[in-house]
Design a protein around this motif. Structure first.
Motif, PDB file in Angstrom:
ATOM      1  N   ALA A   1     -45.693 -20.270 -31.895  1.00  0.00           N
ATOM      2  CA  ALA A   1     -44.515 -20.133 -32.809  1.00  0.00           C
ATOM      3  C   ALA A   1     -43.249 -19.623 -32.195  1.00  0.00           C
ATOM      4  CB  ALA A   1     -44.743 -19.244 -34.351  1.00  0.00           C
ATOM      5  N   GLY A   2     -43.199 -19.883 -30.896  1.00  0.00           N
ATOM      6  CA  GLY A   2     -41.693 -19.755 -30.244  1.00  0.00           C
ATOM      7  C   GLY A   2     -40.860 -20.837 -30.474  1.00  0.00           C
ATOM      8  N   PRO A   3     -40.000 -21.015 -29.507  1.00  0.00           N
ATOM      9  CA  PRO A   3     -38.687 -21.956 -29.958  1.00  0.00           C
ATOM     10  C   PRO A   3     -39.404 -23.239 -29.953  1.00  0.00           C
ATOM     11  CG  PRO A   3     -38.201 -20.138 -28.391  1.00  0.00           C
ATOM     12  CD  PRO A   3     -39.392 -19.772 -28.531  1.00  0.00           C
TER      13      PRO A   3
ATOM     14  N   PHE B   1     -42.202 -23.531 -32.999  1.00  0.00           N
ATOM     15  CA  PHE B   1     -41.501 -23.662 -34.237  1.00  0.00           C
ATOM     16  C   PHE B   1     -40.911 -24.625 -34.650  1.00  0.00           C
ATOM     17  CE2 PHE B   1     -38.092 -22.121 -37.443  1.00  0.00           C
ATOM     18  CZ  PHE B   1     -38.807 -21.500 -38.327  1.00  0.00           C
ATOM     19  N   ASP B   2     -39.967 -25.116 -33.560  1.00  0.00           N
ATOM     20  CA  ASP B   2     -39.124 -26.317 -33.723  1.00  0.00           C
ATOM     21  C   ASP B   2     -39.971 -27.670 -34.128  1.00  0.00           C
ATOM     22  OD1 ASP B   2     -36.795 -24.789 -33.605  1.00  0.00           O
ATOM     23  OD2 ASP B   2     -36.145 -25.289 -31.743  1.00  0.00           O
ATOM     24  N   ALA B   3     -40.895 -27.614 -33.236  1.00  0.00           N
ATOM     25  CA  ALA B   3     -41.807 -28.878 -33.421  1.00  0.00           C
ATOM     26  C   ALA B   3     -42.548 -28.827 -34.899  1.00  0.00           C
ATOM     27  CB  ALA B   3     -43.004 -28.711 -32.451  1.00  0.00           C
ATOM     28  N   ALA B   4     -42.986 -27.840 -35.478  1.00  0.00           N
ATOM     29  CA  ALA B   4     -43.433 -27.625 -36.836  1.00  0.00           C
ATOM     30  C   ALA B   4     -42.583 -28.036 -37.840  1.00  0.00           C
ATOM     31  CB  ALA B   4     -44.100 -26.338 -36.942  1.00  0.00           C
TER      32      ALA B   4
ATOM     33  N   LYS C   1     -50.645 -16.053 -32.778  1.00  0.00           N
ATOM     34  CA  LYS C   1     -51.535 -15.039 -32.700  1.00  0.00           C
ATOM     35  C   LYS C   1     -50.686 -13.682 -32.885  1.00  0.00           C
ATOM     36  CE  LYS C   1     -51.372 -14.347 -27.683  1.00  0.00           C
ATOM     37  NZ  LYS C   1     -52.112 -14.321 -26.495  1.00  0.00           N
ATOM     38  N   ASP C   2     -49.400 -13.633 -32.711  1.00  0.00           N
ATOM     39  CA  ASP C   2     -48.588 -12.354 -32.627  1.00  0.00           C
ATOM     40  C   ASP C   2     -47.609 -12.718 -33.845  1.00  0.00           C
ATOM     41  OD1 ASP C   2     -47.490 -10.104 -32.179  1.00  0.00           O
ATOM     42  OD2 ASP C   2     -46.977 -10.358 -29.968  1.00  0.00           O
ATOM     43  N   MET C   3     -46.177 -12.734 -33.241  1.00  0.00           N
ATOM     44  CA  MET C   3     -45.012 -12.868 -34.174  1.00  0.00           C
ATOM     45  C   MET C   3     -44.398 -14.046 -33.949  1.00  0.00           C
ATOM     46  SD  MET C   3     -43.672  -8.750 -34.105  1.00  0.00           S
ATOM     47  CE  MET C   3     -43.821  -8.610 -32.148  1.00  0.00           C
ATOM     48  N   LEU C   4     -43.727 -14.393 -35.108  1.00  0.00           N
ATOM     49  CA  LEU C   4     -42.962 -15.857 -35.098  1.00  0.00           C
ATOM     50  C   LEU C   4     -41.860 -15.422 -34.290  1.00  0.00           C
ATOM     51  CD1 LEU C   4     -42.726 -16.670 -39.097  1.00  0.00           C
ATOM     52  CD2 LEU C   4     -44.104 -17.827 -37.367  1.00  0.00           C
ATOM     53  N   GLY C   5     -41.455 -16.464 -33.646  1.00  0.00           N
ATOM     54  CA  GLY C   5     -40.227 -16.574 -32.621  1.00  0.00           C
ATOM     55  C   GLY C   5     -40.664 -16.244 -31.100  1.00  0.00           C
ATOM     56  N   GLY C   6     -41.940 -15.857 -31.085  1.00  0.00           N
ATOM     57  CA  GLY C   6     -42.255 -15.764 -29.767  1.00  0.00           C
ATOM     58  C   GLY C   6     -41.708 -14.767 -28.786  1.00  0.00           C
ATOM     59  N   THR C   7     -41.843 -15.022 -27.440  1.00  0.00           N
ATOM     60  CA  THR C   7     -41.146 -13.690 -26.663  1.00  0.00           C
ATOM     61  C   THR C   7     -39.727 -13.975 -26.714  1.00  0.00           C
ATOM     62  OG1 THR C   7     -42.787 -14.145 -24.863  1.00  0.00           O
ATOM     63  CG2 THR C   7     -40.833 -13.409 -24.017  1.00  0.00           C
TER      64      THR C   7
ATOM     65  N   GLY D   1     -43.730 -26.403 -46.662  1.00  0.00           N
ATOM     66  CA  GLY D   1     -45.148 -26.663 -46.801  1.00  0.00           C
ATOM     67  C   GLY D   1     -45.960 -26.449 -45.595  1.00  0.00           C
ATOM     68  N   ILE D   2     -45.456 -25.754 -44.717  1.00  0.00           N
ATOM     69  CA  ILE D   2     -46.142 -25.569 -43.293  1.00  0.00           C
ATOM     70  C   ILE D   2     -47.140 -24.287 -43.590  1.00  0.00           C
ATOM     71  CG2 ILE D   2     -46.162 -24.987 -40.968  1.00  0.00           C
ATOM     72  CD1 ILE D   2     -43.359 -26.160 -41.023  1.00  0.00           C
ATOM     73  N   ASP D   3     -48.455 -24.813 -43.100  1.00  0.00           N
ATOM     74  CA  ASP D   3     -49.414 -23.888 -43.373  1.00  0.00           C
ATOM     75  C   ASP D   3     -49.590 -22.891 -42.002  1.00  0.00           C
ATOM     76  OD1 ASP D   3     -50.393 -24.595 -45.587  1.00  0.00           O
ATOM     77  OD2 ASP D   3     -52.004 -25.872 -45.013  1.00  0.00           O
ATOM     78  N   LEU D   4     -49.150 -21.609 -42.423  1.00  0.00           N
ATOM     79  CA  LEU D   4     -49.233 -20.471 -41.140  1.00  0.00           C
ATOM     80  C   LEU D   4     -50.457 -19.976 -41.279  1.00  0.00           C
ATOM     81  CD1 LEU D   4     -47.717 -19.018 -38.767  1.00  0.00           C
ATOM     82  CD2 LEU D   4     -46.714 -17.416 -40.559  1.00  0.00           C
ATOM     83  N   TYR D   5     -51.138 -20.108 -39.931  1.00  0.00           N
ATOM     84  CA  TYR D   5     -52.384 -19.128 -39.638  1.00  0.00           C
ATOM     85  C   TYR D   5     -52.088 -18.132 -38.436  1.00  0.00           C
ATOM     86  CZ  TYR D   5     -55.035 -23.128 -41.817  1.00  0.00           C
ATOM     87  OH  TYR D   5     -55.506 -23.960 -42.598  1.00  0.00           O
TER      88      TYR D   5
END
Length: 462
Positions: A20-22, A25-28, A43-49, A114-118
């Motif tokens: 869920a980096g740039p 996240f943009d693709a989703a 696996k970590d935080m939204l937004g990535g590095t 409506g995107i499912d976040l795992y």
């Protein structure tokens, strides 16, 4: 984290995105906005590095410390005096709050679409399947298309690695609540140079060590030379061509040993020697996905790693920049939607070093064009630009690279030259000739006029 973090049902998706980096996240967001059923795994935080420990916090620090440089520049020409003090703890708190608020807004955007976040670790478990695991739950997702956007992490080598004490990586540097009196930076690329500027502005004595023969080695040699000159004027100790044997914490200090037996000591050492892809443990072998080098995923001209599986951003090794990942994301989603059929063609890729000075580069440099035709350059010094003069920051230049009479690249170094990037990209994209220069009015007085001056300047054949 609880079991409620995983959606309870409906685990068949038209698109699953890992990371869920740039790019991810943009693709989703793009896919869901166009009606696809999407799952995003992080696996970590939204937004990535980029958001959490890279581009964004670094720019917050550069922005906060920028007035220190501006005042120092005016003091050198004797028109101002005084002192600016930055509260490091307050800056750290502001950074954390801003990033936290941004992650919250990102999460809300996912819910709205409506995107499912795992939130867990992803592994390709078989054809059309991804297994996601958190500390309390497992789930198997089925997909029609998969985008791997797992990003990268800082490189470390034996004896040259963060140790949790005086030796840190970029993430550790951005978590400091107090700037050391001295900072030793191993690696003279963009990450090291930007963070060194932050430290220098806050009073740290800076030493740069790199095994290569110049700093910012991927830039035009003239740009590297100018950067070196400006940083030397800021009393940095720049050591190029130095091979490092080890960097360790000794009695609370960072101690670097060179292969020649020299020892350099500083309050902290920043290891900034590059990045490596996060491709290990993704189960790539289960989808017959090949990698190269340190683990970059091989992709074809359509960014496919295998049928229906795409790799974007740092993990494919094409261009390790956040905007490159986002651009690739848009292309892949359009391809999945049937709106793209040709190969991925990014056009001229912009690259920027932030701070004071800044650098910008877009398109080809002279070395890239060797043997392809008549290569010429034209340049304009910032000393002749009124905006650079007004800020008392006149070192630097804008350079235009021509091939057979058309603009193929632009680079610049100096005061706020990053602001020239988008205009330069458009000029390179359109392949301007001398006649095109007169089709656009450049406002006066602006830094843009330095670009105009470079376009009009006498050309020299390379």
């Amino acid at each position: 984290m609880t079991s409620a973090d995983f959606p309870a049902e409906g685990r068949n998706y038209q698109l699953v995105v890992i990371g869920a980096g740039p790019g991810g996240f943009d693709a989703a967001i793009d896919a869901a906005s166009n009606g696809l059923k999407v799952a995003l795994v992080e696996k970590d935080m939204l937004g990535g590095t980029c958001l959490n420990a890279g581009c964004i916090p670094t720019k917050l620090y550069l922005g906060a410390t920028g007035p220190i440089h501006d005042l120092a520049a005016q003091a050198k020409v004797k028109v101002a005096s005084g002192e600016i003090s930055v509260d490091m703890k307050v800056l750290l708190t502001r950074k954390d709050r801003f990033i936290g608020a941004t992650r919250k807004a990102m999460g809300q955007k996912l819910k709205t679409l409506g995107i499912d976040l795992y939130q867990g670790t992803a592994k390709v478990s078989g054809k059309g399947k991804v297994e996601v695991e958190s500390p309390v739950e497992k789930a198997e997702l089925e997909y029609e298309n998969l985008i791997i956007a797992a990003g990268s992490h800082p490189t470390a080598f034996p004896n040259i690695a963060p140790d949790g004490e005086a030796v840190v990586d970029s993430t550790g540097f951005l978590a400091l609540d107090k700037m050391p009196e001295s900072l030793l930076v191993v690696g003279a690329g963009f990450i090291g140079l930007e963070m060194a500027q932050i430290a220098s502005r806050m009073g740290a004595k800076v030493t740069i060590v790199d095994a290569l023969d110049r700093i910012a080695v991927y830039e035009d040699p003239e740009v590297s030379k100018t950067l070196h000159s400006i940083f030397k004027r800021s009393k940095w100790n720049i050591r190029t061509g130095v091979k490092v044997a080890s960097v360790k914490t000794v009695d609370g200090q960072a101690v670097l040993e060179t292969e020649d037996g020299e020892s350099i000591t500083a309050g902290k050492a920043l290891i900034a020697i590059g990045r490596r892809p996060n491709s290990a443990d993704l189960g790539l072998e289960n989808a017959e996905i090949a990698t190269a080098g340190p683990g970059y995923i091989n992709v074809n001209e359509s960014l496919e790693a295998a049928p229906g599986i795409y790799a974007i951003g740092d993990i494919n090794g094409i261009t390790l920049l956040a905007h490159a990942a986002s651009h690739q994301a848009g292309y892949v989603v359009r391809r999945i939607l049937g709106e793209e059929s040709g190969p991925y063609a990014p056009g001229p890729m912009p690259s920027i070093l932030y701070g004071s000075p800044e650098t910008m580069r877009v398109g080809d440099m002279p070395a890239d064009l060797e043997g392809k035709g008549k290569v010429e350059t034209s340049s304009f010094p910032l000393a002749a630009n009124p905006i650079a003069q007004s800020y008392a920051s006149t070192q630097g230049f804008v350079k235009v690279i021509w091939l057979d009479g058309k603009v193929k690249g632009v680079t610049a170094v100096g005061h706020h030259v990053a602001s020239l990037t988008t205009t330069s990209a458009m000029i390179v994209q359109e392949g301007w000739t001398s006649e095109d220069i007169h089709k656009v009015i450049f406002p006066h007085p602006t830094l843009d006029e330095a670009l105009l001056g470079a376009l009009k300047a006498e050309r020299k054949e390379v």
